[in-house]
Design an enzyme around this catalytic site. Structure first.
Site, PDB file in Angstrom:
ATOM      1  N   PRO A   2     -20.446 -22.541  -5.308  1.00 14.61           N
ATOM      2  CA  PRO A   2     -20.677 -23.722  -4.479  1.00 14.61           C
ATOM      3  C   PRO A   2     -19.354 -24.376  -4.085  1.00 14.61           C
ATOM      4  O   PRO A   2     -18.458 -24.540  -4.918  1.00 14.61           O
ATOM      5  CB  PRO A   2     -21.496 -24.628  -5.396  1.00 14.61           C
ATOM      6  CG  PRO A   2     -22.140 -23.706  -6.365  1.00 14.61           C
ATOM      7  CD  PRO A   2     -21.168 -22.598  -6.580  1.00 14.61           C
ATOM      8  N   GLU A   3     -19.244 -24.753  -2.814  1.00 17.67           N
ATOM      9  CA  GLU A   3     -18.016 -25.378  -2.348  1.00 17.67           C
ATOM     10  C   GLU A   3     -18.145 -26.896  -2.419  1.00 17.67           C
ATOM     11  O   GLU A   3     -19.175 -27.430  -2.846  1.00 17.67           O
ATOM     12  CB  GLU A   3     -17.685 -24.864  -0.948  1.00 17.67           C
ATOM     13  CG  GLU A   3     -17.588 -23.342  -0.945  1.00 17.67           C
ATOM     14  CD  GLU A   3     -16.899 -22.745   0.273  1.00 17.67           C
ATOM     15  OE1 GLU A   3     -16.056 -23.409   0.896  1.00 17.67           O
ATOM     16  OE2 GLU A   3     -17.206 -21.573   0.595  1.00 17.67           O
ATOM     17  N   LYS A  52     -14.682 -29.153  -6.707  1.00 19.94           N
ATOM     18  CA  LYS A  52     -15.845 -28.466  -7.256  1.00 19.94           C
ATOM     19  C   LYS A  52     -16.266 -29.026  -8.611  1.00 19.94           C
ATOM     20  O   LYS A  52     -17.094 -28.424  -9.300  1.00 19.94           O
ATOM     21  CB  LYS A  52     -15.550 -26.968  -7.354  1.00 19.94           C
ATOM     22  CG  LYS A  52     -15.210 -26.338  -5.994  1.00 19.94           C
ATOM     23  CD  LYS A  52     -14.871 -24.870  -6.115  1.00 19.94           C
ATOM     24  CE  LYS A  52     -14.476 -24.295  -4.757  1.00 19.94           C
ATOM     25  NZ  LYS A  52     -14.154 -22.848  -4.827  1.00 19.94           N
ATOM     26  N   ARG A 152      -4.772 -32.400 -12.333  1.00 26.61           N
ATOM     27  CA  ARG A 152      -4.490 -30.970 -12.109  1.00 26.61           C
ATOM     28  C   ARG A 152      -5.000 -30.487 -10.754  1.00 26.61           C
ATOM     29  O   ARG A 152      -4.695 -29.350 -10.351  1.00 26.61           O
ATOM     30  CB  ARG A 152      -5.142 -30.126 -13.206  1.00 26.61           C
ATOM     31  CG  ARG A 152      -4.620 -30.388 -14.603  1.00 26.61           C
ATOM     32  CD  ARG A 152      -5.053 -29.301 -15.558  1.00 26.61           C
ATOM     33  NE  ARG A 152      -6.503 -29.251 -15.736  1.00 26.61           N
ATOM     34  CZ  ARG A 152      -7.163 -29.902 -16.692  1.00 26.61           C
ATOM     35  NH1 ARG A 152      -6.491 -30.665 -17.552  1.00 26.61           N
ATOM     36  NH2 ARG A 152      -8.468 -29.793 -16.811  1.00 26.61           N
ATOM     37  N   ASN A 194     -14.599 -19.806  -0.318  1.00 21.18           N
ATOM     38  CA  ASN A 194     -14.416 -18.632   0.526  1.00 21.18           C
ATOM     39  C   ASN A 194     -14.877 -18.840   1.961  1.00 21.18           C
ATOM     40  O   ASN A 194     -14.272 -18.336   2.911  1.00 21.18           O
ATOM     41  CB  ASN A 194     -15.168 -17.454  -0.092  1.00 21.18           C
ATOM     42  CG  ASN A 194     -14.442 -16.147   0.111  1.00 21.18           C
ATOM     43  OD1 ASN A 194     -13.243 -16.134   0.332  1.00 21.18           O
ATOM     44  ND2 ASN A 194     -15.160 -15.046   0.035  1.00 21.18           N
ATOM     45  N   ARG A 306     -11.275 -12.124  -4.124  1.00 22.37           N
ATOM     46  CA  ARG A 306     -12.333 -12.619  -3.256  1.00 22.37           C
ATOM     47  C   ARG A 306     -12.248 -11.920  -1.896  1.00 22.37           C
ATOM     48  O   ARG A 306     -11.178 -11.471  -1.476  1.00 22.37           O
ATOM     49  CB  ARG A 306     -12.211 -14.136  -3.052  1.00 22.37           C
ATOM     50  CG  ARG A 306     -12.282 -14.951  -4.332  1.00 22.37           C
ATOM     51  CD  ARG A 306     -13.610 -14.820  -5.046  1.00 22.37           C
ATOM     52  NE  ARG A 306     -14.720 -15.285  -4.233  1.00 22.37           N
ATOM     53  CZ  ARG A 306     -15.094 -16.558  -4.140  1.00 22.37           C
ATOM     54  NH1 ARG A 306     -14.433 -17.501  -4.802  1.00 22.37           N
ATOM     55  NH2 ARG A 306     -16.130 -16.906  -3.400  1.00 22.37           N
TER      56      ARG A 306
END
Length: 317
Positions: A2-3, A52, A152, A194, A306
């Site tokens: 999931p983006e 995310k 981060r 992606n 990917r």
């Protein structure tokens, strides 16, 4: 995976249906029992997303931190007052489209059903429940630990705070890896996956293997602005659509402009289109097909584990 738009929708749904309620929290699977005990019986005060990562803040200063990873998903349900999607999470499980949460209209709320499958954590409120399965990260952490996670991460286009575009530009400067690899690095920019990676590089006509150090500041800022727009559209639509309406298939099976009764023409409205994935993207999962713009065959390659899609005609080196 999931983006960022899906995780933002999750945060919004949790805020809408659970914020302000004292929740029952359990781990039917047993893997989160100690964390559930810290959250059980406490009020959910806020839900937020960064990239995310989902953070559910409870009144006792404990935070449920979830990263869905490749296979994680939340499912929801409740009574007739419970509004929202029935499932949000990994496309491999539930797809990009969402359906309304199931409930029994007019019937007394009987509570959450018996858990089915490996439910890592279950949240139960006044009018509904939420079950988490398959997440990469599910942990109860402190606010200080939340800040450490955020430190981060790169800037999130869905937050688009003052200075975030500049942070993104600075994060690309001097980097040797390709722009396609950098867009997937959550330390560079948070929430891009992606689909958005492939589509925004095509829309900006950027070769995916161009080093980050070769991206001009004006180009980087244009990338950022496009991602801000596309990802906010994804939050609204519940799916990723990066093509304009002229490429969408209408219910009559045709694409392009519509002839109106007065003889004029117009583009179809989104409601007049069939929301099929084949219409929604320029290059993602269109390998071997002609580019919608120039007709060149879309290519597929492997990059950092990917799949990468691009048009060698529109995205020339």
């Amino acid at each position: 995976m999931p983006e960022g738009h899906s995780v933002r929708r999750l945060a919004r749904q949790f805020g809408d249906v659970f914020a302000g309620q004292v929740l029952s929290v359990a781990s039917p699977q047993g893997r989160f029992s100690s964390g559930a005990a810290l959250l059980d019986g406490h009020r959910l005060v806020a839900a937020e997303a960064h990239g995310k990562h989902l953070f559910l803040h409870f009144e006792n200063a404990v935070v449920l931190h979830v990263h869905l990873g490749l296979y994680g998903a939340w499912s929801f349900g409740g009574d007739s007052t419970f509004a929202g999607a029935s499932s949000i999470g990994a496309p491999r499980r539930v797809g990009e489209q969402e359906t309304a949460a199931a409930h029994d209209d007019g019937l007394p709320y009987a509570g959450a059903p018996v858990p089915v499958g490996a439910v890592r954590v279950r949240l139960v409120g006044d009018h509904g429940w939420a079950d988490l399965r398959g997440a990469t990260t599910c942990e109860a952490i402190t606010e200080a630990e939340v800040n450490a996670v955020l430190a981060r991460l790169g800037p999130d286009p869905l937050r688009n705070l003052r200075g975030d575009a500049g942070r993104f530009v600075a994060n690309l400067a001097g980097r040797k890896p390709s722009i396609a690899a950098l867009l997937m690095d959550q330390k560079i920019i948070a929430g891009v996956g992606n689909v958005y990676r492939a589509e925004v590089l095509f829309r900006r006509r950027i070769h995916p293997y161009l080093p980050g150090s070769a991206i001009a500041e004006s180009t980087a800022r244009a990338l950022w602005r496009d991602l801000v727009g596309l990802m906010n559209d994804g939050v609204v639509d519940g799916k990723i659509i990066t093509t304009p309406a002229k490429y969408w298939t209408r219910r009559n099976g045709k694409t392009g402009r519509i002839k109106n009764a007065d003889g004029s023409t117009s583009l179809p409205k989104k409601s007049a289109a069939i929301p099929v994935r084949a219409d929604a993207h320029y290059v993602y999962k269109r390998e071997g097909l002609p580019c919608r713009v120039c007709g060149t065959v879309i290519l597929l390659a492997e990059l950092v584990g990917r799949k990468l899609y691009w048009c060698p005609g529109c995205q020339a080196a």
